[in-house]
Design an enzyme around this catalytic site. Sequence first.
Site, mmCIF file in Angstrom:
data_model
loop_
_atom_site.group_PDB
_atom_site.id
_atom_site.type_symbol
_atom_site.label_atom_id
_atom_site.label_comp_id
_atom_site.label_asym_id
_atom_site.label_seq_id
_atom_site.Cartn_x
_atom_site.Cartn_y
_atom_site.Cartn_z
ATOM 1 N N MET A 153 38.957 32.391 40.891
ATOM 2 C CA MET A 153 39.680 32.464 42.171
ATOM 3 C C MET A 153 39.948 33.920 42.506
ATOM 4 S SD MET A 153 42.329 29.365 41.916
ATOM 5 C CE MET A 153 41.712 27.704 41.682
ATOM 6 N N SER A 154 39.798 34.247 43.784
ATOM 7 C CA SER A 154 40.017 35.616 44.241
ATOM 8 C C SER A 154 40.251 35.595 45.741
ATOM 9 C CB SER A 154 38.781 36.463 43.921
ATOM 10 O OG SER A 154 38.781 37.643 44.699
ATOM 11 N N GLY A 190 45.524 31.000 41.409
ATOM 12 C CA GLY A 190 45.583 31.970 40.301
ATOM 13 C C GLY A 190 46.882 32.758 40.339
ATOM 14 N N HIS A 191 47.227 33.282 41.516
ATOM 15 C CA HIS A 191 48.493 34.000 41.655
ATOM 16 C C HIS A 191 49.670 33.076 41.298
ATOM 17 C CE1 HIS A 191 46.112 36.323 44.852
ATOM 18 N NE2 HIS A 191 46.482 37.277 44.021
#
Length: 300
Positions: free
Chosen positions: A205-206, A36-37
């Site tokens: 996502m995390s 995600g990043h």
Amino acid sequence: MRIVSSIAAMQRLAKQWQRAGQRIGFVPTMGYLHAGHLSLVREARKRAGRAGRVVVSIYVNPTQFGPKEDFSKYPRDLKRDLKLCRAAGVDVVFTPGNNEMYPDGTCSRRCESADEPRFDKRGYSTCVVEERLSQSMEGASRPTHFRGVTTVVAKLFNIVLPDVAVFGAKDWQQATIIKRMTADLNFPVKIIVAPTLREADGLAMSSRNKYLAGNLRRQATVLWRAIQAARFAIRKFPVPQHRLKAQLKRLIESEPNAKLDYIEFFNSETLVPVSTVRFRTHMALAVFVGKTRLIDNGRL
Ligand code: AMP
């Protein structure tokens, strides 16, 4: 790729680039990077152009964590993050220390009241506070959170001097507040909000997904299932918000270790709650899965 931890050095670099006419794209993160990043980094590169510069900040900002939250446990792996940034074509990773960002301690208590007994007369004492959009949802559950976020992002904008900054839709309320702050305080920065990246089973996502051991990982998909269930529930006609909330709470808490914190239905841009949920209403939710607090959101 350069790794910069001094504010003065970062500002010097940014000013050099500005003078050379290079656009600066910026992705602020707390590290423990995932796909995600990296999708935000790709977006920043696209916006800055091949001749531009992309900066990623990696800083676990203490002032956005509450006293009982996971600041000290927050996952960190700088070595791995740097490798991912290098592979993604990042020009500079900015990783300041806490003393650099908040000399003589943070402003976490000071901004509440100047006569607080623990008020420290030295050092850092300025905060940026968005007053309207920060009241609901994450702001209601985590009362000092957004003050920490707006303050650190304002500081980072003044340090990195970006032309464009990319935030994730995963934190919808945060992105909305950052857009408001940027407009209100006239930061010359274009804010881009990039889509949420998900695992194959829908879990957003995390970095905090690392906490989800064993069966909790499967239970965590209930946030995504709740968003899908809301989409299904309103597919034919609008539904009163209280009815849909009750239905989704039942769905979520049918998972043995899931506890709903909040669900809200609101206008995507203004965050104003709606009484009737319909096509294009925005939904956001926070759920404890075990001890891990997860958030997600989506337009219905
Ligand atoms: P964090 O490191 O969690 O503070 O996140 C840094 C930035 O990445 C924020 O703008 C987040 O909204 C964004 N982000 C986090 N998770 C995702 C995701 N799954 N997809 C897209 N962006 C994300």
